[in-house]
Design an enzyme around this catalytic site. Sequence first.
Site, PDB file in Angstrom:
ATOM      1  N   LYS A  74     -10.663  -1.781  -0.115  1.00 35.26           N
ATOM      2  CA  LYS A  74      -9.648  -0.720  -0.287  1.00 35.26           C
ATOM      3  C   LYS A  74      -8.850  -1.150  -1.366  1.00 35.26           C
ATOM      4  CE  LYS A  74      -5.689  -0.997   2.594  1.00 35.26           C
ATOM      5  NZ  LYS A  74      -4.594  -0.888   1.895  1.00 35.26           N
ATOM      6  N   ASN A  75      -8.301  -2.378  -1.399  1.00 30.76           N
ATOM      7  CA  ASN A  75      -7.288  -2.650  -2.350  1.00 30.76           C
ATOM      8  C   ASN A  75      -8.057  -3.279  -3.545  1.00 30.76           C
ATOM      9  OD1 ASN A  75      -5.672  -2.491  -0.298  1.00 30.76           O
ATOM     10  ND2 ASN A  75      -5.141  -4.687   0.114  1.00 30.76           N
ATOM     11  N   CYS A  84       7.896   0.107   3.295  1.00 29.01           N
ATOM     12  CA  CYS A  84       7.213   0.468   4.536  1.00 29.01           C
ATOM     13  C   CYS A  84       7.667  -0.418   5.739  1.00 29.01           C
ATOM     14  CB  CYS A  84       5.669   0.399   4.295  1.00 29.01           C
ATOM     15  SG  CYS A  84       5.147  -1.255   3.820  1.00 29.01           S
ATOM     16  N   ARG A 113       9.071  -3.816  -0.383  1.00 27.90           N
ATOM     17  CA  ARG A 113       8.276  -3.426  -1.190  1.00 27.90           C
ATOM     18  C   ARG A 113       9.135  -3.020  -2.647  1.00 27.90           C
ATOM     19  NH1 ARG A 113       3.611  -2.378   1.862  1.00 27.90           N
ATOM     20  NH2 ARG A 113       2.561  -2.996  -0.097  1.00 27.90           N
ATOM     21  N   ASP A 147      -2.585 -10.374   4.720  1.00 28.04           N
ATOM     22  CA  ASP A 147      -2.987  -9.419   5.204  1.00 28.04           C
ATOM     23  C   ASP A 147      -3.962  -9.778   6.284  1.00 28.04           C
ATOM     24  OD1 ASP A 147      -3.612  -7.384   2.205  1.00 28.04           O
ATOM     25  OD2 ASP A 147      -2.080  -7.785   3.531  1.00 28.04           O
ATOM     26  N   ARG A 151      -6.303   3.764   7.620  1.00 26.21           N
ATOM     27  CA  ARG A 151      -5.992   3.829   6.144  1.00 26.21           C
ATOM     28  C   ARG A 151      -6.879   2.653   5.540  1.00 26.21           C
ATOM     29  NH1 ARG A 151       0.077   3.132   4.632  1.00 26.21           N
ATOM     30  NH2 ARG A 151      -1.045   2.899   2.785  1.00 26.21           N
TER      31      ARG A 151
HETATM   32  C1  EPZ Z   1      -0.892  -5.507  -2.295  1.00 24.19           C
HETATM   33  O1  EPZ Z   1       0.413  -5.010  -1.897  1.00 24.19           O
HETATM   34  C2  EPZ Z   1      -1.853  -4.952  -1.070  1.00 24.19           C
HETATM   35  N1  EPZ Z   1      -1.718  -3.444  -1.504  1.00 24.19           N
HETATM   36  C3  EPZ Z   1      -1.167  -5.561   0.189  1.00 24.19           C
HETATM   37  O2  EPZ Z   1      -2.132  -5.052   1.331  1.00 24.19           O
HETATM   38  C4  EPZ Z   1      -1.118  -7.015   0.335  1.00 24.19           C
HETATM   39  O3  EPZ Z   1      -0.518  -7.403   1.209  1.00 24.19           O
HETATM   40  C5  EPZ Z   1      -0.310  -7.365  -0.947  1.00 24.19           C
HETATM   41  O4  EPZ Z   1      -0.885  -6.969  -2.120  1.00 24.19           O
HETATM   42  C6  EPZ Z   1      -0.130  -8.976  -0.901  1.00 24.19           C
HETATM   43  O5  EPZ Z   1      -1.320  -9.443  -1.146  1.00 24.19           O
HETATM   44  C7  EPZ Z   1      -2.823  -3.194  -2.088  1.00 24.19           C
HETATM   45  O6  EPZ Z   1      -3.482  -3.713  -2.980  1.00 24.19           O
HETATM   46  C8  EPZ Z   1      -3.072  -1.497  -2.378  1.00 24.19           C
HETATM   47  P1  EPZ Z   1       2.828  -7.523  -4.113  1.00 24.19           P
HETATM   48  P2  EPZ Z   1       1.502  -4.945  -3.268  1.00 24.19           P
HETATM   49  O7  EPZ Z   1       3.424  -6.728  -5.077  1.00 24.19           O
HETATM   50  O8  EPZ Z   1       0.673  -4.975  -4.605  1.00 24.19           O
HETATM   51  C9  EPZ Z   1       7.592  -8.657  -3.674  1.00 24.19           C
HETATM   52  C10 EPZ Z   1      -2.823  -4.125   3.323  1.00 24.19           C
HETATM   53  O9  EPZ Z   1      -2.678  -4.421   4.128  1.00 24.19           O
HETATM   54  N2  EPZ Z   1       7.433  -7.898  -4.880  1.00 24.19           N
HETATM   55  O10 EPZ Z   1       1.747  -8.741  -4.162  1.00 24.19           O
HETATM   56  O11 EPZ Z   1       2.473  -4.304  -2.950  1.00 24.19           O
HETATM   57  C11 EPZ Z   1       6.953  -8.002  -2.518  1.00 24.19           C
HETATM   58  O12 EPZ Z   1       8.391  -7.483  -2.096  1.00 24.19           O
HETATM   59  C12 EPZ Z   1      -1.849  -4.228   2.104  1.00 24.19           C
HETATM   60  O13 EPZ Z   1      -3.996  -3.917   2.635  1.00 24.19           O
HETATM   61  C13 EPZ Z   1       8.513  -7.783  -5.428  1.00 24.19           C
HETATM   62  O14 EPZ Z   1       9.552  -8.584  -5.435  1.00 24.19           O
HETATM   63  O15 EPZ Z   1       1.940  -6.614  -3.071  1.00 24.19           O
HETATM   64  C14 EPZ Z   1       6.264  -8.691  -1.652  1.00 24.19           C
HETATM   65  O16 EPZ Z   1       7.349  -9.554  -1.168  1.00 24.19           O
HETATM   66  C15 EPZ Z   1      -0.396  -4.490   2.969  1.00 24.19           C
HETATM   67  N3  EPZ Z   1       8.666  -7.054  -6.729  1.00 24.19           N
HETATM   68  C16 EPZ Z   1       5.359  -9.478  -2.579  1.00 24.19           C
HETATM   69  O17 EPZ Z   1       5.950  -9.469  -3.850  1.00 24.19           O
HETATM   70  C17 EPZ Z   1       7.731  -6.286  -7.174  1.00 24.19           C
HETATM   71  O18 EPZ Z   1       7.929  -5.576  -8.181  1.00 24.19           O
HETATM   72  C18 EPZ Z   1       4.100  -9.280  -2.739  1.00 24.19           C
HETATM   73  O19 EPZ Z   1       3.973  -7.884  -2.848  1.00 24.19           O
HETATM   74  C19 EPZ Z   1       6.545  -6.462  -6.454  1.00 24.19           C
HETATM   75  C20 EPZ Z   1       6.518  -7.031  -5.525  1.00 24.19           C
END
Ligand code: EPZ
Length: 425
Positions: free
Chosen positions: A22-23, A118, A123, A306, A398
Amino acid sequence: MEKIIVNGGRKLCGEVEISSAKNSILPIIASSILTNEKCIIENAPMLEDVFVICEVLENLNSKINIDKESRMITIDNSNLKLNEPSHNLVRKMRASFLTMGAMVARFGEFKISLPGGCNIGSRPIDLHLKGFKALGVQVEVGYGYVEAKVSKLKGNNIYLDFPSVGATENIMMAAVMAEGETIIENAAEEPEIVDLAKFLNSMGAKIIGAGTDKLRIIGVNRLNGARHRPIYDRIEAGTFMVAAAITRSKLKVINVSEEHVKPIIAKLTEMNVGIEIDKNSIIVDGDRDLKPVDIKTMPYPGFPTDMQAQMMALLCTVKGTGVITETIFENRFMHASELKRMGANIKLDGRSAIIEGVEHLTGAEVKATDLRAGAALILAGLGADGCTKIGDIYHIDRGYVDIEKKLKKVGAQIERISESDIKVV
Ligand code: EPZ
């Protein structure tokens, strides 16, 4: 509304085939915006989130055909319009925001509603916006929208305060046709980043270093259409590996890259779960005396956030004390209260959860609070005595293709029923 009903306490046996990730496919579909030539995605997972990202592109006048039989998605963005994606779709799925980088690269501007937080955390998107601004984009945030404008994207050096997966992907997509060279330091290293870079490079992009913390992107003038088969889903694979462990069974999980699930193998091995690596499959033997472990979620190649909920469910059934520290999301322990309804002994302390294994979990009525929490409750139900009824399973759909069918095929007593089937006695 539908529910999933699990009658636990049964051994599993046989083989499970893992679907595509998915990701990985979500950013890949978004990146098709970068070309007006046809893109074809093979072996696509027929998941709710995939249908939503396709709907978002259709809001932009993309012509998409999803063949559920062959699992092939054909995307034609030759008549893409600078429309605004529906607010409800963007709120429904944060990954819709991954269209931003590609749309700004294609049109020089874009307006999209702020992706919501969420259940697992606020996020934020500050790192995405920091990257866009470094490439010369003017970004306005207000009234619930993000607006971006740029005359010409110019390559630059960008340092990510946190190796955000989404920010790395969005900036990569904005930079592939920027003037000059872009360096992204402290980039995310997840396999899904490597897969996106592979797809973009097959379209004619020049991305070097994907899978390391330093990406080098040399801007090109145009990208062509491409055909791609995404990587398999390492989190789905990990989820079924835990299914074998929590039911103390032996399962063969097919379509797994050992490299991608290394942190999961390491932790399960530490728990005394038997792991046998085959070419593209892993044989998991949970029918052993398991031991508790401590887990700290980290960006790849650390232990994946995850998989945190699924491992919590497993630790609930293993004698002794295990500690989980969730360092990625600030609110990703909601499954703990649902597991406690099943007799689990879990104490939460800020970012840590202390789990005392119990003799056995007991079936109960529970609710999925997010995608991975829902999967963890199914796993807990498999290992519990009695019947577990899981509500709000739309979260699970999802990210998991036919999870109950795959489990039923290896001996689980699991059904998906609609509310109307539930006789009130
Ligand atoms: C991706 O989300 C995945 N989703 C998530 O999977 C996964 O948990 C996550 O990466 C971490 O591995 C998809 O790929 C669609 P991040 P993403 O930006 O990109 C902080 C699932 O269950 N952050 O790496 O949104 C944020 O708050 C889902 O399949 C900022 O501070 O994750 C978090 O604490 C859930 N500023 C951390 O980084 C930003 O601009 C990780 O977020 C962006 C993120």
